[in-house]
Design a protein around this motif. Structure first.
Motif, PDB file in Angstrom:
ATOM      1  N   SER A   1      -0.426   4.279  -0.878  1.00  0.00           N
ATOM      2  CA  SER A   1      -1.370   5.400  -0.963  1.00  0.00           C
ATOM      3  C   SER A   1      -0.823   6.594  -0.199  1.00  0.00           C
TER       4      SER A   1
ATOM      5  N   ILE B   1      -2.031   1.993  -5.072  1.00  0.00           N
ATOM      6  CA  ILE B   1      -1.999   3.410  -4.704  1.00  0.00           C
ATOM      7  C   ILE B   1      -3.435   3.921  -4.771  1.00  0.00           C
ATOM      8  N   GLY B   2      -4.050   4.126  -3.617  1.00  0.00           N
ATOM      9  CA  GLY B   2      -5.377   4.729  -3.567  1.00  0.00           C
ATOM     10  C   GLY B   2      -5.278   6.235  -3.702  1.00  0.00           C
TER      11      GLY B   2
ATOM     12  N   ASP C   1       0.846  -1.196   0.000  1.00  0.00           N
ATOM     13  CA  ASP C   1       0.000   0.000   0.000  1.00  0.00           C
ATOM     14  C   ASP C   1       0.881   1.245   0.000  1.00  0.00           C
TER      15      ASP C   1
END
Length: 820
Positions: free
Chosen positions: A594, A629-630, A592
């Protein structure tokens, strides 16, 4: 199905494969742009046939027990999957769209939308290595150590008096409701008695009473019979679920049990086969090895003598990297080698004569080349469409040829043997033993060649000439500098888990992303309307671009390289669910990166570089891996908002771009970004990092209908005639799957579930919950569409569409002039 049934399915699949291989060669010829539609139709037809072939090979490989056939099937399965990905890439290039409309091709080929479903090979999950399972245990152990002991929920205490008062209130309320219900029934009965007294008693004779009862009873029976006939008809046409679902589920569970039994037998036969391979290798090396060694030595000595007689000197011995003596004597007799040597001597003489003649003809050739180049430039305008050469076809053709030579003409019974074939095994092992012995012989004969040169020619060994390097071309790929050379993978893995950059992914199957096929794609295109992708198309693209590539190293090496995907759509479309589904279907690690997750981690410029380096290093070493990647637009903000300045979302932008470029076809690592506001980002930077952009618009009517039905059934409720799902699908236009799921969860509470037997579920119950939620307004979706058509593929699609409209307008204008 029995072994014989899978054998027949395999045989019929190779008949289809032969037909497809015959259709491959015409595709390599260039096609004029005016024939684009026919070219797209041929590509789509071939793509659908390969999809069906992939589905059959997947079934046969999953259930075939014979180990040697399974090895061949695995190569064919990977090759066909790679070819499907290549054809998908060609369809996108030809149609200038990520979601080509295939409904017309499906109709012409008499196929259903289920045939368009991308089958995910079952061995992706069944044959996961022990290292992946160990990593899951290590991840669970690290996470359990990180969880504080005080994480258990602490309930707020209540005083005894307060608890008694609360129970008393609830009990009084319950008694009051019961008393009110009882009094209501008494008043209703009294009202009925009063009306009867006022109207007077209706006196019937015995005969009239019997006729009245018969009328009521016959009417009841007829209504019941009509309802039953109506229900049977609706079940037959598929509008209502079948009542015997319990039997259907028991049959499916029994079939799954037999499949598991066959998989256990596969493991047993595989162990037997591996033991037999070792035994056959040792016996061949012991019995036939010495004879092979002597024959090779005699053959190579004869080659030394013949070369010395023809050229007056001994030849250069081939290097081990080029195959050694095998490159000279591969499937050749000594006489054929001698003939080749004589032909080489003659060719060298002819070349010297031709060089002298060619000196005077250079100027004429240059003029001819210029003329040809001008002609080819003129022809390039027409010949635009052409399929690129395939990396998978040679592998598929070799597997098909092996099937024809080894397995096709075998007289096998209805129940073929599941044991390995000893003759085929010995032939394969004989080649391996021959290669091993040849390596030993080459070392001995190189030494013998040195001695011969010293004795006969009285010269030392000639050094091998290094291949000439062309100026301007760099050899090899650019390597990344390792910033953590002294650290183990285990320590880096634990560091990423502790910092929250490596997460445990939830188990979500890709098939749970429910949606229906776009049935009117071609009709919309003919009506000059741009068809938008359905949820079904999005699921297929994720399966093709991510799951198939990450699931197998062989497929990843053969398929066109895709390093990154961007999922663009409103909130609630299931973008995170698709990321989790990719990890579930392939057993991939989930990283993650993000911007919200990076706040306060690895601060500073060097910290960001170190963080990206560690993530990509661990992802490559422990592949397959997904880097998510949010809110991907934050990494490429045009202007950073005040509330996001503290996190510095653009700090990993440069390092991320560099790390992506270093990924090669052997690295099963994929970057998946998700965003609902791409308009805030710099479109050039975003499109430079993300190679494929998948637009996810609001679901259409068909997808909403299927989603409502499946989600209600998933809650344990069978839809009845009282529940109008079609009306719900129409009313929920503009709402995302997330909104619909939220409304279903709010309505179908435990209390409402217990009341279903007395009060069936109706559509109006969901309207109140939907009204509380904000839908995706048309302006928001149009804004996302406008942004998508500014991407490279969107620009090409719009340009092609405008050219088509201009051509049609010009044609209509010409027709009007002719009429006048």
């Amino acid at each position: 199905m029995s072994e014989g049934a899978y054998q027949r399915l395999w045989e019929s699949s190779h008949v289809t494969l032969q037909e497809l291989l015959d259709q491959e060669q015409p595709l390599l010829e260039p096609v004029p742009d005016r024939e684009r539609q026919s070219f797209q139709y041929r590509l789509a037809s071939l793509y659908l046939h390969y999809l069906g072939l992939l589905r059959r090979f997947n079934t046969v490989y999953d259930q075939m027990v014979q180990p040697q056939k399974r090895r061949l099937l695995r190569r064919l399965l990977d090759g066909v999957a790679g070819r499907v990905l290549e054809l998908k890439d060609e369809l996108v290039r030809a149609d200038l769209c990520e979601n080509p409309c295939l409904d017309r091709v499906l109709q012409d080929l008499k196929l259903t939308p289920a045939d368009l479903e991308v089958p995910i090979p079952k061995y992706f999950l069944l044959e996961q290595s022990t290292a992946v399972r160990e990593r899951r245990l290590i991840l669970a152990e690290i996470l359990s150590r990180l969880e504080p002991e005080s994480s258990q929920k602490s309930f707020i205490g209540m005083h005894r008096t307060e608890a008694i008062l609360l129970v008393q209130k609830a009990e009084r309320a319950r008694q009051g409701r019961l008393r009110a219900t009882f009094m209501r029934e008494i008043r209703r009965d009294e009202e009925q008695d009063r009306r009867i007294r006022e109207d007077g008693w209706h006196k019937f004779s015995q005969c009239q009473a019997a006729i009245t009862i018969q009328k009521v009873w016959k009417g009841y029976l007829q209504r019941k019979r009509t309802q039953q006939d109506r229900r049977t008809e609706m079940e037959f046409i598929g509008m209502l679920p079948s009542p015997n679902q319990v039997e259907h589920l028991s049959i499916i569970s029994q079939a799954c049990l037999w499949e598991d039994v066959r998989r256990l037998r596969q493991v047993e036969k595989e162990e037997e086969f591996r033991a037999a391979m070792v035994k056959a290798h040792d016996s061949l090396a012991e019995t036939e090895g010495p004879d092979m060694k002597e024959k090779m030595k005699e053959q190579i000595r004869q080659w030394f003598i013949e070369c010395h007689d023809l050229t007056g000197r001994f030849p250069d011995y081939p290097d081990a990297s080029s195959g050694g003596s095998y490159s000279i004597f591969a499937d050749k007799t000594p006489e054929q080698v001698r003939m080749e040597l004589e032909m080489q001597v003659q060719e060298n003489k002819k070349k010297e004569q031709e060089k002298r003649k060619e000196k005077g003809k250079d100027e004429k050739k240059k003029k001819k080349k210029k003329g040809k180049e001008e002609k080819s430039k003129k022809g390039e305008v027409d010949a635009v469409l052409q399929v690129l050469p395939s990396k998978c076809i040679p592998m598929i053709s070799a597997g098909h040829e092996e099937y024809l030579n080894t397995w096709k003409n075998r007289c096998e019974s209805i129940h073929p043997s599941q044991n390995y074939d000893s003759e085929t095994l010995r032939e394969e092992k004989r080649k391996e033993v021959e290669l091993e012995i040849r390596i030993q012989v080459d070392e001995l004969m190189r030494q013998e060649l040195r001695n011969l040169r010293l004795v006969v020619d009285k010269e030392e060994e000639r050094p091998l000439r290094a291949p000439k390097k062309t100026p301007g071309k760099k050899s090899g790929k650019k390597k990344e500098k390792d910033l953590t050379p002294n650290r183990s993978v285990e320590s880096l893995y634990e560091e990423l888990v502790i910092s929250g950059l490596l997460r445990k992914s939830e188990s979500v199957a890709l098939k749970d992303y429910v949606g229906d096929f776009l049935y009117l794609g071609s009709a919309l295109s003919l009506a000059k309307k741009l068809p938008m992708p359905s949820l079904f198309d999005i699921r297929q693209n994720v399966a093709l671009y991510a799951v198939l590539r990450l699931g197998s190293p062989d497929i990843h090496a053969m398929a066109p390289l895709i390093r990154s995907i961007l999922l663009v759509g409103p909130s609630g479309m299931g973008k995170k669910m698709l990321v989790k589904a990719v990890c579930t279907e392939t057993g991939a690690n989930l990283f993650d990166l993000s911007p919200d997750n990076l706040l306060g981690k690895y601060p500073g410029r060097n910290g960001a570089q170190m963080m990206v380096h560690i993530v990509f290093k661990v992802a490559r070493l422990l592949q397959p891996s997904v880097i998510w990647i949010g809110n991907a637009e934050k990494n490429f903000y045009k202007r950073i908002p005040k509330e996001d300045r503290e996190m510095d979302p653009k700090r990993i932008k440069k390092d991320l771009t560099k790390a992506l470029r270093l990924l090669t076809p052997g690295d099963r690592v994929m970057l998946i970004g998700t965003t609902s506001r791409p308009q805030l980002a710099d479109i050039r930077g975003l499109c430079r990092v993300y190679e494929r952009i998948l637009f996810m618009p609001r679901p259409d009517y068909a997808s909403r209908y299927v989603f409502w039905k499946r989600m209600i059934e998933a809650r344990g409720v069978q839809p009845t005639q009282h529940l109008d799902i079609s009306a719900l699908a129409k009313v929920s236009d503009g709402y995302t799957p997330g909104h619909i799921l939220q409304a279903i969860q709010s309505v179908l509470s435990e209390r409402r579930f217990l009341q279903l037997s007395k009060r069936p579920l109706v559509a109006s119950e969901f309207l109140g919950q939907l009204a509380k939620l904000d839908p995706v307004y048309r302006e928001e979706e149009e804004s996302l569409k406008d942004w998508y058509f500014k991407t490279p593929l969107g620009k090409k699609s719009m340009k092609h569409r405008m050219d088509q409209l201009e051509a049609e307008e010009a044609k209509l204008a010409k027709e009007k002039k002719k009429r006048k």
